[in-house]
Scaffold this active site. Structure first.
Site, PDB file in Angstrom:
ATOM      1  N   LYS A   1     -11.506  -1.100  -1.627  1.00  0.00           N
ATOM      2  CA  LYS A   1     -11.676   0.582  -1.705  1.00  0.00           C
ATOM      3  C   LYS A   1     -10.910   1.043  -2.873  1.00  0.00           C
ATOM      4  O   LYS A   1     -10.235   0.515  -3.359  1.00  0.00           O
ATOM      5  CB  LYS A   1     -11.005   1.201  -0.421  1.00  0.00           C
TER       6      LYS A   1
ATOM      7  N   ASP B   1      -5.707   2.386  -3.504  1.00  0.00           N
ATOM      8  CA  ASP B   1      -7.201   2.154  -3.152  1.00  0.00           C
ATOM      9  C   ASP B   1      -7.621   3.446  -2.056  1.00  0.00           C
ATOM     10  O   ASP B   1      -8.740   3.408  -1.514  1.00  0.00           O
ATOM     11  CB  ASP B   1      -7.240   0.996  -2.414  1.00  0.00           C
ATOM     12  N   ARG B   2      -6.689   4.281  -1.675  1.00  0.00           N
ATOM     13  CA  ARG B   2      -6.913   5.245  -0.920  1.00  0.00           C
ATOM     14  C   ARG B   2      -7.283   6.696  -1.753  1.00  0.00           C
ATOM     15  O   ARG B   2      -6.919   6.780  -2.887  1.00  0.00           O
ATOM     16  CB  ARG B   2      -5.896   5.689   0.364  1.00  0.00           C
TER      17      ARG B   2
ATOM     18  N   SER C   1       0.745  -1.168   0.007  1.00  0.00           N
ATOM     19  CA  SER C   1       0.084   0.048  -0.116  1.00  0.00           C
ATOM     20  C   SER C   1       0.824   1.235   0.014  1.00  0.00           C
ATOM     21  O   SER C   1       1.637   1.370  -0.861  1.00  0.00           O
ATOM     22  CB  SER C   1      -0.992  -0.227   1.195  1.00  0.00           C
ATOM     23  N   HIS C   2       0.661   2.096   1.011  1.00  0.00           N
ATOM     24  CA  HIS C   2       1.439   3.493   1.200  1.00  0.00           C
ATOM     25  C   HIS C   2       2.790   3.431   1.699  1.00  0.00           C
ATOM     26  O   HIS C   2       3.406   4.312   1.849  1.00  0.00           O
ATOM     27  CB  HIS C   2       0.670   4.588   1.785  1.00  0.00           C
TER      28      HIS C   2
ATOM     29  N   ASP D   1      -1.029   1.783  -3.692  1.00  0.00           N
ATOM     30  CA  ASP D   1      -1.585   0.795  -4.621  1.00  0.00           C
ATOM     31  C   ASP D   1      -3.064   1.438  -5.105  1.00  0.00           C
ATOM     32  O   ASP D   1      -3.862   0.578  -5.587  1.00  0.00           O
ATOM     33  CB  ASP D   1      -1.860  -0.477  -3.760  1.00  0.00           C
TER      34      ASP D   1
HETATM   35  C1  VG1 Z   1      -4.702   0.779   7.823  1.00  0.00           C
HETATM   36  C2  VG1 Z   1      -6.037   1.355   8.075  1.00  0.00           C
HETATM   37  C3  VG1 Z   1      -7.178   0.492   7.735  1.00  0.00           C
HETATM   38  C4  VG1 Z   1      -6.702  -0.031   6.129  1.00  0.00           C
HETATM   39  C5  VG1 Z   1      -5.540  -0.794   6.178  1.00  0.00           C
HETATM   40  C6  VG1 Z   1      -5.019  -0.983   5.069  1.00  0.00           C
HETATM   41  O1  VG1 Z   1      -4.892  -0.677   8.961  1.00  0.00           O
HETATM   42  O2  VG1 Z   1      -6.177   1.919   9.385  1.00  0.00           O
HETATM   43  O3  VG1 Z   1      -8.198   1.413   7.694  1.00  0.00           O
HETATM   44  O4  VG1 Z   1      -7.937  -1.029   5.812  1.00  0.00           O
HETATM   45  O5  VG1 Z   1      -4.602   0.163   6.878  1.00  0.00           O
HETATM   46  O6  VG1 Z   1      -4.950  -0.140   4.165  1.00  0.00           O
HETATM   47  P1  VG1 Z   1      -4.014  -0.382  10.377  1.00  0.00           P
HETATM   48  O7  VG1 Z   1      -4.088  -1.847  11.103  1.00  0.00           O
HETATM   49  O8  VG1 Z   1      -2.530  -0.270  10.090  1.00  0.00           O
HETATM   50  O9  VG1 Z   1      -4.577   0.522  11.013  1.00  0.00           O
HETATM   51  V1  VG1 Z   1      -4.114  -0.214   2.489  1.00  0.00           V
HETATM   52  O10 VG1 Z   1      -4.373   1.241   1.721  1.00  0.00           O
HETATM   53  O11 VG1 Z   1      -3.223  -1.068   2.818  1.00  0.00           O
HETATM   54  O12 VG1 Z   1      -4.524  -1.313   1.840  1.00  0.00           O
HETATM   55 CO    CO Z   2      -3.637   1.240  -0.102  1.00  0.00          CO
END
Ligand code: VG1
Ligand code: CO
Length: 547
Positions: free
Chosen positions: A380, A281-282, A113-114, A279
């Protein structure tokens, strides 16, 4: 025969978190590390054999190597067909859509992700199932168990695939189809939004700045916003995906995308300013002069969704139900009440929305962590949210500020902030959680400033569709409708432990709707400091990141 079995030894740390398995690149580079986890998936999810599998990633360092390995292992494990995004590129929502379009039995997404990328950064795997959603906890639990006893993996040994050439290739008995990374995704968005109207809005002088942050959404935004919707050249910035995301941190929020806040506050601000993450999704949404918090964005889109073509039909203007993750502010609950539709509160992580989406009980859902999406896919979807906002701007002819003001005047406003304490020693983080958990029962009924605690508990969730139970999903302190303090441990970090403290305050009096968020939340932050004792117990002076 080119299909061979390789002996291996298990690792013990392959437990998926909130969104798949996420580790430092160096961890993934250990011998057989990736292969072990992939084989655990193939061993557990037996429906993959003889079926179609989608593979792609966000383009970060190690993406191409991992994809070649995954293809070779798919061919070694009897997968009939593998659909791969060209160059190994697929955004998370595009991959979810491809699983649906190809009626695939699953998908492997290489992303963290990020989280920062590059040789010293992070790598990760999300495993998605038929229908396009992330593997549920029961399944990831089994995969983890399998990874702890694995002794061999299978792969097709001989030849690699040309990831850049669209069309069919063969690896043993497995057909490999390389597809354009954007086509199907763009097609899906076209079916949901009024592209003609948005095009006309741009022609009239509407302006957007979309920051792809050198991550996966560049090609998607370029195609849809510039080529299909006619946004002026230069509307998409940092559009080329880079293996290290340009050294940046594609986590679109007020810290890592502060330049976008500055742009929004500048004299020459465009109508809409937006960004997506590594990725895709945000999403982050800003208008001229203001930032729209993710919880507000969810509520505002919910209030306008029935104006958008993909959501017009159905008994409730096309909206079946709404949902948010537990720590997300309760703004969407207020809209759900006004629309007289069901509203669900789920644990953090997109997978918890998927059963409700599959059951047709949800149309729109979101998380405070800049995630929003609808029933059109099972992840998302960052660009979807941007297009939804564009469509709302074009349909209403209003500015983001006007829409927000009208929304708050009607529904009230939820001031909201999240404090992250990153890279804490695991023991210190556990101490904070354990001591608050112990204190919860004694807090009920106590008054702090003007607020009285009506509820204090540890959130657990029973899935309304399959009855599965998720426990330990965060500690919450609720002051009726007025405010909430929430504490939970992150499940996506790769170093130490991350604690997240969420603060929410509701106001609906006309003279209390335009406060600066930090002022509105200052008293609650002090209350949280007294009750949760984060700084005291961790020795920190304050949060690492405030979003
Ligand atoms: C974080 C966010 C959660 C999100 C997850 C994956 O998880 O709080 O809301 O779904 O990242 O996002 P955590 O457990 O670190 O709070 V992403 O953009 O990886 O796919
Ligand atoms: Co992401």
């Amino acid at each position: 025969m080119p299909v061979c079995e390789q002996l291996t030894q298990p690792y013990t740390d392959q437990k998926p978190g909130t969104a798949g398995l996420r580790k430092k690149v160096a961890v993934f580079l250990q011998p057989h590390y990736l292969e072990n986890f992939l084989q655990a998936i193939f061993d557990v999810e037996t429906s993959l054999k003889g079926s179609t599998l989608v593979i792609g990633g966000d383009g970060r360092y190690h993406n191409r190597v991992a994809i070649q390995t995954a293809i070779a292992m798919a061919a070694g494990n009897g997968i009939s067909k593998v659909v791969v995004g060209q160059g190994g590129i697929l955004s998370t929502p595009a991959a979810s859509n491809l699983i649906r379009v190809h009626d695939a039995a699953g998908g492997l997404l290489f992303t963290a992700s990020h989280n920062p990328a590059g040789p010293d950064g992070d790598f990760g795997i999300k495993f998605n199932i038929a229908g396009g959603g992330q593997a549920p906890e029961a399944l990831t639990g089994k995969i983890y168990e399998a990874s702890r006893t694995i002794s061999r993996y299978r792969l097709f040994d001989g030849g690699s695939v040309d990831l850049d050439r669209c069309g069919n290739q063969q690896l043993g008995d497995t057909l490999i189809e390389i597809v354009d990374s954007v086509d199907d995704y763009a097609h899906l968005q076209q079916s949901l939004f009024d592209f003609d109207l948005i095009r006309a809005w741009f022609k009239r002088g509407g302006r957007i700045c979309f920051d792809a942050m050198h991550a996966v959404t560049g090609p998607y935004a370029q195609r849809i916003l510039i080529e299909q919707l006619g946004a002026p050249a230069g509307s998409v910035i940092n559009a080329t995906p880079l293996e290290d995301f340009g050294g940046g941190h594609p986590d679109p929020n007020l810290i890592y995308a502060k330049h976008l806040l500055d742009l929004a506050m500048s004299a020459d601000a465009p109508d809409l300013i937006a960004a997506s993450d590594g990725d895709g999704d945000r999403n982050m949404i800003l208008g001229r002069g203001l930032f729209i918090s993710p919880g507000d964005s969810l509520a505002m889109l919910a209030a306008h969704l029935d104006k958008l073509p993909g959501y017009k039909n159905g008994p409730k203007g096309g909206i079946r139900g709404l949902a948010r993750s537990m720590p997300t502010c309760r703004a969407v609950d207020v809209v759900a009440k006004a629309l007289e539709v069901e509203c669900f509160e789920t644990p953090t992580g997109w997978k918890f929305f998927c059963n409700l989406l599959d059951a047709g009980r949800l149309t729109l859902c979101g998380e405070e962590s800049f995630g929003t999406s609808s029933s059109h896919t099972r992840e998302k979807d960052g660009l979807w949210a941007v297009l939804a906002w564009l469509n709302v701007l074009a349909t209403t002819g209003k500015s983001v500020q006007q829409l927000a003001d009208a929304h708050w005047a009607r529904h009230g406003r939820h001031y909201y902030v999240r404090h992250d304490y990153d890279e804490l020693p695991v023991a210190a983080a556990n101490t904070v959680v354990d001591s608050l958990r112990k204190a919860l029962p004694s807090l009920i009924g106590s008054t702090h400033d003007d607020w009285t605690i009506s509820q204090a508990d540890e959130f657990s969730y029973t899935d309304p569709v399959d009855g599965s139970i998720a426990t330990g999903q965060g500690l919450r302190i609720v002051f009726g409708d007025a405010a909430r303090i929430i504490l939970r441990l992150s499940g996506t970090g790769t170093e130490g432990a991350t604690l997240r403290l969420y603060l929410e305050r509701y106001e609906n009096a006309a003279d209390k709707l335009a406060w600066p968020t930090s002022d509105a939340l200052a008293p609650l932050a002090q209350t949280a400091d007294r009750i949760v004792r984060l700084n005291e117990l961790t020795g920190r002076k304050g949060p690492s990141v405030i979003t």
